[in-house]
Design a protein around this motif. Structure first.
Motif, PDB file in Angstrom:
ATOM      1  N   GLU B 143       0.823  -1.202   0.000  1.00 31.93           N
ATOM      2  CA  GLU B 143       0.000   0.000   0.000  1.00 31.93           C
ATOM      3  C   GLU B 143       0.864   1.262   0.000  1.00 31.93           C
ATOM      4  O   GLU B 143       0.615   2.213  -0.749  1.00 31.93           O
ATOM      5  N   ALA B 144       1.914   1.241   0.825  1.00 32.05           N
ATOM      6  CA  ALA B 144       2.775   2.428   0.932  1.00 32.05           C
ATOM      7  C   ALA B 144       3.452   2.743  -0.401  1.00 32.05           C
ATOM      8  O   ALA B 144       3.660   3.903  -0.749  1.00 32.05           O
ATOM      9  N   PHE B 145       3.801   1.707  -1.153  1.00 33.11           N
ATOM     10  CA  PHE B 145       4.490   1.927  -2.427  1.00 33.11           C
ATOM     11  C   PHE B 145       3.496   1.946  -3.598  1.00 33.11           C
ATOM     12  O   PHE B 145       3.902   1.999  -4.756  1.00 33.11           O
ATOM     13  N   SER B 146       2.206   1.880  -3.281  1.00 34.38           N
ATOM     14  CA  SER B 146       1.135   2.006  -4.294  1.00 34.38           C
ATOM     15  C   SER B 146       1.317   1.053  -5.471  1.00 34.38           C
ATOM     16  O   SER B 146       1.324   1.479  -6.627  1.00 34.38           O
ATOM     17  N   VAL B 147       1.500  -0.232  -5.165  1.00 39.80           N
ATOM     18  CA  VAL B 147       1.603  -1.204  -6.253  1.00 39.80           C
ATOM     19  C   VAL B 147       0.471  -2.213  -6.131  1.00 39.80           C
ATOM     20  O   VAL B 147      -0.001  -2.513  -5.038  1.00 39.80           O
ATOM     21  N   LYS B 148       0.024  -2.721  -7.284  1.00 40.78           N
ATOM     22  CA  LYS B 148      -1.154  -3.582  -7.307  1.00 40.78           C
ATOM     23  C   LYS B 148      -0.850  -5.022  -6.970  1.00 40.78           C
ATOM     24  O   LYS B 148      -1.663  -5.738  -6.403  1.00 40.78           O
ATOM     25  N   PHE B 149       0.332  -5.473  -7.364  1.00 35.59           N
ATOM     26  CA  PHE B 149       0.574  -6.910  -7.327  1.00 35.59           C
ATOM     27  C   PHE B 149       1.981  -7.189  -6.814  1.00 35.59           C
ATOM     28  O   PHE B 149       2.952  -6.726  -7.407  1.00 35.59           O
ATOM     29  N   VAL B 150       2.065  -7.874  -5.698  1.00 32.61           N
ATOM     30  CA  VAL B 150       3.378  -8.257  -5.186  1.00 32.61           C
ATOM     31  C   VAL B 150       3.431  -9.776  -5.019  1.00 32.61           C
ATOM     32  O   VAL B 150       2.403 -10.449  -4.964  1.00 32.61           O
ATOM     33  N   THR B 151       4.639 -10.274  -4.945  1.00 30.49           N
ATOM     34  CA  THR B 151       4.862 -11.705  -4.826  1.00 30.49           C
ATOM     35  C   THR B 151       5.795 -11.941  -3.650  1.00 30.49           C
ATOM     36  O   THR B 151       6.720 -11.166  -3.428  1.00 30.49           O
ATOM     37  N   MET B 152       5.519 -12.996  -2.886  1.00 26.74           N
ATOM     38  CA  MET B 152       6.365 -13.355  -1.752  1.00 26.74           C
ATOM     39  C   MET B 152       7.341 -14.434  -2.186  1.00 26.74           C
ATOM     40  O   MET B 152       6.925 -15.518  -2.593  1.00 26.74           O
ATOM     41  N   ALA B 153       8.613 -14.122  -2.119  1.00 24.72           N
ATOM     42  CA  ALA B 153       9.629 -15.129  -2.450  1.00 24.72           C
ATOM     43  C   ALA B 153      10.319 -15.579  -1.178  1.00 24.72           C
ATOM     44  O   ALA B 153      10.729 -14.756  -0.366  1.00 24.72           O
ATOM     45  N   MET B 154      10.417 -16.895  -1.001  1.00 24.25           N
ATOM     46  CA  MET B 154      11.168 -17.442   0.122  1.00 24.25           C
ATOM     47  C   MET B 154      12.509 -17.902  -0.450  1.00 24.25           C
ATOM     48  O   MET B 154      12.561 -18.888  -1.194  1.00 24.25           O
ATOM     49  N   VAL B 155      13.539 -17.182  -0.104  1.00 27.28           N
ATOM     50  CA  VAL B 155      14.845 -17.439  -0.709  1.00 27.28           C
ATOM     51  C   VAL B 155      15.705 -18.236   0.263  1.00 27.28           C
ATOM     52  O   VAL B 155      15.924 -17.812   1.399  1.00 27.28           O
ATOM     53  N   GLY B 156      16.159 -19.387  -0.192  1.00 26.46           N
ATOM     54  CA  GLY B 156      16.936 -20.259   0.679  1.00 26.46           C
ATOM     55  C   GLY B 156      18.355 -20.445   0.179  1.00 26.46           C
ATOM     56  O   GLY B 156      18.717 -19.991  -0.908  1.00 26.46           O
ATOM     57  N   GLU B 157      19.144 -21.131   0.974  1.00 26.58           N
ATOM     58  CA  GLU B 157      20.513 -21.432   0.562  1.00 26.58           C
ATOM     59  C   GLU B 157      20.532 -22.594  -0.421  1.00 26.58           C
ATOM     60  O   GLU B 157      21.414 -22.700  -1.258  1.00 26.58           O
ATOM     61  N   ARG B 158      19.527 -23.477  -0.307  1.00 26.38           N
ATOM     62  CA  ARG B 158      19.475 -24.662  -1.165  1.00 26.38           C
ATOM     63  C   ARG B 158      18.625 -24.413  -2.417  1.00 26.38           C
ATOM     64  O   ARG B 158      18.986 -24.788  -3.502  1.00 26.38           O
ATOM     65  N   PHE B 159      17.474 -23.845  -2.216  1.00 28.34           N
ATOM     66  CA  PHE B 159      16.572 -23.509  -3.323  1.00 28.34           C
ATOM     67  C   PHE B 159      15.602 -22.451  -2.809  1.00 28.34           C
ATOM     68  O   PHE B 159      15.620 -22.114  -1.618  1.00 28.34           O
ATOM     69  N   SER B 160      14.792 -21.916  -3.698  1.00 31.26           N
ATOM     70  CA  SER B 160      13.846 -20.870  -3.311  1.00 31.26           C
ATOM     71  C   SER B 160      12.439 -21.264  -3.730  1.00 31.26           C
ATOM     72  O   SER B 160      12.259 -22.051  -4.661  1.00 31.26           O
ATOM     73  N   VAL B 161      11.457 -20.720  -3.023  1.00 32.68           N
ATOM     74  CA  VAL B 161      10.063 -21.071  -3.276  1.00 32.68           C
ATOM     75  C   VAL B 161       9.236 -19.800  -3.394  1.00 32.68           C
ATOM     76  O   VAL B 161       9.395 -18.880  -2.596  1.00 32.68           O
ATOM     77  N   ILE B 162       8.363 -19.762  -4.377  1.00 32.03           N
ATOM     78  CA  ILE B 162       7.448 -18.641  -4.522  1.00 32.03           C
ATOM     79  C   ILE B 162       6.034 -19.196  -4.583  1.00 32.03           C
ATOM     80  O   ILE B 162       5.652 -19.862  -5.554  1.00 32.03           O
ATOM     81  N   PRO B 163       5.217 -18.966  -3.536  1.00 33.84           N
ATOM     82  CA  PRO B 163       3.828 -19.447  -3.579  1.00 33.84           C
ATOM     83  C   PRO B 163       2.946 -18.474  -4.371  1.00 33.84           C
ATOM     84  O   PRO B 163       3.021 -17.264  -4.177  1.00 33.84           O
ATOM     85  N   VAL B 164       2.111 -19.028  -5.242  1.00 31.33           N
ATOM     86  CA  VAL B 164       1.213 -18.209  -6.070  1.00 31.33           C
ATOM     87  C   VAL B 164       0.079 -17.637  -5.214  1.00 31.33           C
ATOM     88  O   VAL B 164      -0.302 -16.488  -5.353  1.00 31.33           O
ATOM     89  N   THR B 165      -0.479 -18.468  -4.333  1.00 30.37           N
ATOM     90  CA  THR B 165      -1.458 -17.965  -3.358  1.00 30.37           C
ATOM     91  C   THR B 165      -0.808 -18.047  -1.988  1.00 30.37           C
ATOM     92  O   THR B 165       0.106 -18.844  -1.780  1.00 30.37           O
ATOM     93  N   ARG B 166      -1.277 -17.212  -1.046  1.00 31.09           N
ATOM     94  CA  ARG B 166      -0.576 -17.152   0.239  1.00 31.09           C
ATOM     95  C   ARG B 166      -1.465 -17.533   1.421  1.00 31.09           C
ATOM     96  O   ARG B 166      -1.687 -18.717   1.656  1.00 31.09           O
ATOM     97  N   HIS B 167      -1.980 -16.570   2.128  1.00 33.70           N
ATOM     98  CA  HIS B 167      -2.651 -16.877   3.385  1.00 33.70           C
ATOM     99  C   HIS B 167      -4.158 -17.016   3.201  1.00 33.70           C
ATOM    100  O   HIS B 167      -4.942 -16.197   3.680  1.00 33.70           O
ATOM    101  N   ILE B 168      -4.551 -18.067   2.493  1.00 30.53           N
ATOM    102  CA  ILE B 168      -5.971 -18.353   2.272  1.00 30.53           C
ATOM    103  C   ILE B 168      -6.226 -19.808   2.668  1.00 30.53           C
ATOM    104  O   ILE B 168      -5.318 -20.631   2.645  1.00 30.53           O
ATOM    105  N   PRO B 169      -7.487 -20.121   3.039  1.00 31.24           N
ATOM    106  CA  PRO B 169      -7.804 -21.506   3.409  1.00 31.24           C
ATOM    107  C   PRO B 169      -7.591 -22.456   2.216  1.00 31.24           C
ATOM    108  O   PRO B 169      -7.787 -22.055   1.064  1.00 31.24           O
ATOM    109  N   ILE B 170      -7.260 -23.684   2.511  1.00 28.37           N
ATOM    110  CA  ILE B 170      -7.044 -24.690   1.466  1.00 28.37           C
ATOM    111  C   ILE B 170      -8.290 -24.831   0.582  1.00 28.37           C
ATOM    112  O   ILE B 170      -8.178 -25.002  -0.627  1.00 28.37           O
ATOM    113  N   LYS B 171      -9.463 -24.726   1.162  1.00 31.00           N
ATOM    114  CA  LYS B 171     -10.684 -24.913   0.366  1.00 31.00           C
ATOM    115  C   LYS B 171     -10.817 -23.860  -0.737  1.00 31.00           C
ATOM    116  O   LYS B 171     -11.537 -24.057  -1.707  1.00 31.00           O
TER     117      LYS B 171
END
Lengths: 329, 329
Positions: B143-171
């Protein structure tokens, strides 16, 4: 034997080439005698080490196994033109006949010797072509042994995983869960906990369904409404059960050996972390059959069949786990 | 600074106690001067190494940072009665003021020096009490940077993961997916691939949604209808993208380093395997803000705050990744 064109025959014979494994039990292979013969030579097993028997038919009492040999029973008919890596209808038919023979030997035997089935990988699609409705060993054995409810346990060297739901779409997971389903699964896990874990009093952790374990109901209600009551019911029977625990925490604990068995709510939740570290070593075990059944956790691998390069760790572990299950060794 | 009662101040100062880290950039801490002072003494940082500055206000041009020091700006008001492990409303208010200050410094600075924000853990619930609607750094920064779409990247030492959906119920996962959502995520991943992976041409693998990648449509249609078209669209831009791949295969490949970045369809699908092996080392990076933002992937850990035992690997990696992102070093 599994599919004769897959790596099944080879991993069986390579596994049984080890004297340490052979000392664990008396082994009977339900398989095609030519295919098994070829696999034996790949594995460096001599003809003298094999004992071929005729199909014992409806009564198994005439079967005289040779304890020092690898016993082979061919349910027929003989396979022509089998080439590794090339699945055929005849091969699928034979792999199904071998499953039937193994079921028969375990279910109908007229003696009290403890028995277990270790299956090798089949081609589900090929069997479904000649036997419509076949979806896999687990369901086929469930029907053969006339049991209502079975559980799939993935047993690893580091930890084990039991998914409550299995081969269903993600969209159906939440609505498929119930207190009874989770309780029934936990019941079979608790009954088999020592076989699964190799410990008397393993810790059993139940994964949450939703991210962050639902964050107190903000990201889903199933944790409070379904999982927690099932965990409480299980705890009344066996103390060291805990949950629901966020999936992104529980497997970290499992790898650190802070827990031994993780009950996951769905297939990938458990199998993605499990196979990440147990791909070559994991064993699939069916709970609730009334008989022991284990299986290596890999497929037919038609691409490498007949090349002598298939790894045997998973099959070795499947055999050892089956022996542990029937002997408590 | 993160929540002043959490481990944030301590892990920041322990991280900055390392000369190697300090040599990477000029560091400015938005934090409470007393809390940071106490954390500095836990970390063995002397008073001479700290440079306190007044809040620069709407214009940042008067701010003269000391390159050899750890610069500290306190947005006020001073905190009374802060005790480690005891979150308070005043502490939550201060942690939010520190985020605002960091945003201001990065967004409104009148110079061209590349800048990055590294956040420390806050207590989301406590901030939501005093600032209703706060759900986390990521959304607040978006919100502060006024952008519509952001992505959460989990960056690791072995590999990295980017989930397309985040904090929503499995259903809700399956119905939340669309070709556009997956494509948008892949676009940001492709743009940031070198920062995420540390390689020029990393391999990007896209996980399937359903078990066994839907088994040709038998266990779900999303692989064919939604994921495959998005992967094809991404491949047209950047070749080394592949998928959908079963979740129980793709993380095995990632751990073997057969792939570098895994795009997962939902939170736990990616984070359960990721945190299993990167719990203490993973970094959370927000893509799409137009500014670099990284964060250690742990919480406030109120239970161990003030004890001097908090690990710093994740914060160290968060700082290094932020530096890499703005300098390509």
């Amino acid at each position: 034997m599994g599919d004769p064109a897959g790596i099944g025959p080879e991993v069986i014979m390579k596994t049984l080439a080890s004297p340490a494994i052979r000392g664990l039990a008396v082994f009977v292979i339900a398989g095609d005698k030519n295919v098994i013969g070829q696999a034996a030579s790949i594995a460096g097993i001599s003809a003298e080490e094999l004992a071929f028997h005729p199909d014992p038919g409806p009564r198994t009492s005439g079967l005289e196994l040779k304890e020092k040999c690898i016993n082979v029973i061919d349910p027929g008919p003989e396979l022509d033109d089998m080439a590794p890596g090339r699945p055929t209808d005849a091969g699928a038919r034979k792999s199904l006949a071998c499953i039937d023979l193994a079921i028969h030997l375990v279910r109908d035997a007229q003696n009290d010797t403890p028995k277990a089935i270790v299956t090798a990988p089949v081609c589900k699609e090929a069997i479904a072509n000649i036997h419509p409705g076949f979806v896999g060993h687990t369901e086929y054995l469930q029907e053969a042994f006339s049991v209502k409810f079975v559980t799939m346990a993935m047993v690893g060297e580091r930890f084990s995983v039991i998914p409550v739901t299995r081969h269903i779409p993600i969209k159906d997971v939440a609505s498929s869960l119930s207190v009874d389903l989770i309780s029934g699964t936990l019941e079979q896990v608790i009954q088999n906990r020592s076989v699964i874990s190799g410990k008397d009093d393993p810790r059993i952790s139940v994964a949450a369904l939703n991210p962050h374990s639902g964050e107190g109901g903000k990201i889903g209600k199933e944790e409070n409404d379904i999982i927690r009551p099932a965990v409480e019911r299980a705890k009344a029977v066996y103390g060291p059960v805990e949950g629901p625990i966020s999936a992104d925490v529980v497997f970290y604990r499992a790898l650190k050996k802070d827990t031994d068995i993780v009950v996951s709510m769905y297939h990938d939740q458990g199998l993605a972390p499990f196979k990440m570290v147990e791909f070559d070593t994991g064993v699939n075990m069916t709970l609730g059959l009334g008989h022991v059944r284990t299986s290596p956790d890999h497929g037919t691998a038609f691409d490498i069949a007949g090349k002598g390069v298939a790894g045997t760790e998973s099959m070795q572990n499947a055999v050892k786990l089956a022996v542990r299950a029937i002997t408590n060794r």
